[in-house]
Motif scaffolding. Structure first.
Motif, PDB file in Angstrom:
ATOM      1  N   THR A 115       0.822  -1.101  -0.224  1.00  0.00           N
ATOM      2  CA  THR A 115       0.145  -0.081   0.017  1.00  0.00           C
ATOM      3  C   THR A 115       0.757   1.290  -0.041  1.00  0.00           C
ATOM      4  N   SER A 127      -0.387  -3.766  -3.928  1.00  0.00           N
ATOM      5  CA  SER A 127      -1.619  -3.360  -3.166  1.00  0.00           C
ATOM      6  C   SER A 127      -2.837  -3.611  -4.159  1.00  0.00           C
ATOM      7  N   GLU A 160      -5.186   5.798   0.557  1.00  0.00           N
ATOM      8  CA  GLU A 160      -6.077   4.445   0.339  1.00  0.00           C
ATOM      9  C   GLU A 160      -7.330   4.623   1.239  1.00  0.00           C
ATOM     10  N   TRP A 276      -0.623  -2.930  -8.747  1.00  0.00           N
ATOM     11  CA  TRP A 276      -1.811  -2.399  -8.109  1.00  0.00           C
ATOM     12  C   TRP A 276      -2.953  -3.031  -8.854  1.00  0.00           C
TER      13      TRP A 276
END
Lengths: 356, 307
Positions: A115, A127, A160, A276
């Motif tokens: 993250t 992430s 996030e 990601w």
């Protein structure tokens, strides 16, 4: 004398034993909470167990639970590297700088930080696109709320979490223009008592949907106790609270990634990358939508999931304005990853400010 | 009664629930420290109480048995500390830290099968007549048994320490162990009992988290409450009623700031989040400026009758 020689014989045998059966690769995992949180850390540990099962004796894994941010984190990461770990996964945002700093000291060890956004030659980031799951939760929440008040338990105000709030809000608002979000920041990932207190405070203020971005199942228990409040599993299925209050969930599936990265170290092909992945590649999945959700809402939610998975729908598709009323995305425009990764602003309609 | 969008009745009653675990653990630790022993294992005893209380409450479906077993479990764990520090003369700080680690590990192990299970909840006891008082009734006199128990316990401890012979002996042992010994008091035995009392209340406090405040069992769920209890004892200058004040102040501001966030008050979240700690610091400074605040004279000093 005799005892001593027997002892050294045993030690010698043991020493040879460990050398003979030593794994090819040692993988370390640093966790922010206990593996029994049944949320975030639980799923990372499931990924670790999948690595052990996949590689058998070729790979040895080690882990450390409930590692505090800051100096403590760096000490734990350094210790793992000194214990001979070849690959270390640091599984929380706050380990970003400690990971980078340890990576400088141990250039031959590969690091993977979850993250975060700082890369180095021996540091990758990875992430999940959790905001894709938040869109589906927002849709269900907007349809199901009767008080039009949705409570959101935030951990730290990092991109996030802010992204998740924006995504959920946009999709709740789309189906229910009267919806209101009440957000509480508790500045911890794991503290069941505090998470429960926050959930109760939101419920006291009239919220009948609780969304959490913290790691334990305590908010689920609070929702259950209240009786008429729905909730969503976070990071893990939290299936114990099915079919009500938990009506769906976001599940993080790290196992394929952990196995692939460990394989890369074994093969000597590991490179620094920024991964990601979302619902499409399977890093994020949507847990069972229970029968507590009306059938038509469930069908819409599943359709949205599929559209996101095959790339025909992006949760951040314009027109979207920022909270201050300025334009962010024009009609039909989708958000770029750079903006999403650094998101520190609310979209139009949300109240309150993103804490610094 | 609603002020600034916050229902005071709900707020105060949430505050009392939120503060009860720490209050129970802290009042026990205050007695332990009054006897001259520093037990840093509060967190370990709390989490053990949380898991044992949960297990017994689930299996018997009677929460009160859970609390009794949690008290016994906390006391048993503290016996380990008592034997090590009082008879084998081990270092109290190291042993206490060890106790916390043992408690955290042990509870995670035995609690595994109980994750995700529902516990029976404590029913509220409405105190006759008093609970009918408007506002004050639902606020203070409509709680579960353990909340009342914690307040009664504070009153009892305050009375025993300041007004009875047992309290005088306890304080003597804590203030000057050699003098107490010379007078013929069994220093080690008295401390042993004080440590067990502290273990029992810490166990009940932990069980209150897993059976009432959350309610569920999750590994590591006390998340530092034991350390807050330890700080609270110092905050309270080892005085029972101040322990209550401190617990409600800290718990109260914690709950208040969550509620203020929930209604979207225009105060920066950063300030709200640090407010419990800020207020604690301010009060501590105030106490140290004006109050009498010395620790028991023999605190954390080892004692052996031969010395």
């Amino acid at each position: 004398m005799k005892f001593k020689s027997v002892l050294s014989g045993v030690l010698l045998a043991f020493g040879f034993g460990t050398v003979a059966f030593a794994a090819d690769v040692k993988v370390g995992f640093v966790y922010v909470g206990p593996v029994g949180d049944y949320g975030w850390t639980y799923e990372h540990n499931e990924g670790r167990l999948a690595v052990e099962e996949h590689f058998g004796d070729r790979v040895e894994t080690i882990y450390q639970e409930s590692v505090a941010y800051g100096a403590d984190a760096e000490r734990v990461i350094n210790t793992m590297a000194m214990q001979g770990a070849d690959l270390i996964f640091t599984t929380s945002f706050g380990y970003m700088d400690p990971t980078i700093s340890a990576a400088k000291k141990f250039p031959n060890v590969k690091f993977e930080h979850a993250t975060g956004f700082k890369l180095a030659d021996n540091v990758s980031t990875y992430s999940g696109r959790f905001y894709e799951g938040r869109a589906i939760q927002g849709h269900i929440a907007g349809k199901m709320t009767k008080t039009n008040k949705i409570g959101y338990i935030g951990s730290y105000p990092i991109p996030e979490v802010v992204r998740g709030i924006n995504s959920a809000y946009l999709h709740a608002k789309k189906v229910n223009p009267d919806v209101e979000f009440n957000i509480i920041w508790i500045y911890t990932w794991f503290d069941p008592a505090k998470e429960a207190d926050a959930a109760k405070a939101l419920i006291d203020q009239g919220a009948d949907v609780i969304l959490q971005h913290t790691d334990s199942t305590a908010p689920q228990a609070a929702a259950q106790q209240a009786g008429n409040v729905i909730s969503f599993g976070q990071a893990s299925d939290m299936a114990d609270y099915k079919p009500f209050p938990r009506v769906s969930s976001i599940i993080d599936d790290w196992a394929p990634y952990y196995i692939a990265r460990t394989q890369a170290v074994l093969d000597g092909t590991w490179e620094s990358t920024a991964t990601w992945d979302g619902i499409g590649p399977g890093m994020v999945s949507i847990g069972e939508i229970t029968d507590a959700v009306p059938a038509d809402v469930k069908a819409e939610a599943l359709a949205m999931r599929d559209a996101i998975a095959n790339g025909t729908y992006h949760p951040f598709t314009g027109p979207i304005k920022k909270q201050d009323g300025s334009d962010w995305l024009a009609a039909g425009e989708t958000a770029d990853d750079g903006t999403l990764l650094g998101m520190k602003f609310y979209v139009e309609g949300l109240t309150g400010k993103v804490p610094e | 009664m609603v002020i600034f969008g916050i229902d005071l009745v709900l707020l105060i009653s949430a505050l009392m629930i939120s503060a009860t675990p720490v209050l129970l653990a802290a009042i026990g630790e205050a007695v332990v420290e009054k006897s001259g022993v520093l037990n840093l294992g509060v967190e370990g005893m709390m989490i053990t109480g949380a898991v044992i209380g949960f297990i017994f409450a689930v299996n018997t479906q009677t929460p009160i048995y859970g609390f009794i077993c949690a008290a016994i479990a906390g006391a048993l764990l503290s016996v380990m500390f008592a034997v090590l520090t009082q008879y084998i003369m081990s270092n109290q700080v190291a042993t206490g830290l060890g106790l916390t680690m043992v408690g955290l590990g042990l509870s995670a192990l035995i609690g595994k099968p109980y994750e995700g299970i529902k516990s029976p909840t404590l029913s509220k006891i409405e105190i006759p007549i008093l609970s009918d008082i408007p506002v004050l009734g639902p606020m203070i006199f409509s709680h579960d048994a353990i909340v009342y128990f914690s307040v009664i316990l504070v009153a009892t401890v305050a009375f025993v320490i300041s007004k009875t012979r047992i309290g005088l002996v306890l304080r003597a042992v804590g203030e000057n162990q050699e003098a107490a010994h010379a007078l013929g008091y069994k220093v080690v035995r008295i401390r042993f009992l004080a440590i067990m009392f502290g273990g029992a209340t810490a166990g009940i406090g932990g069980a209150y988290i897993s059976l009432a405040r959350v309610p569920q069992w999750t590994e590591g769920m006390t998340a530092g409450a034991g350390w807050i209890a330890l700080a609270l004892v110092v905050f309270a200058s080892w005085k029972p009623w101040r322990v209550l004040l401190g617990a409600y102040l800290f718990g109260g501001i914690t709950v208040l700031q969550l509620n203020l966030q929930a209604i979207g008050v225009a105060i920066p979240v950063e300030i709200l989040s640090m407010s419990p700690y800020l207020v604690t610091i301010v009060v501590l400074v105030g106490i140290s400026l004006f109050g009498h605040h010395t620790a028991p004279g023999s605190l954390a000093r080892p004692f052996h009758a031969s010395q």
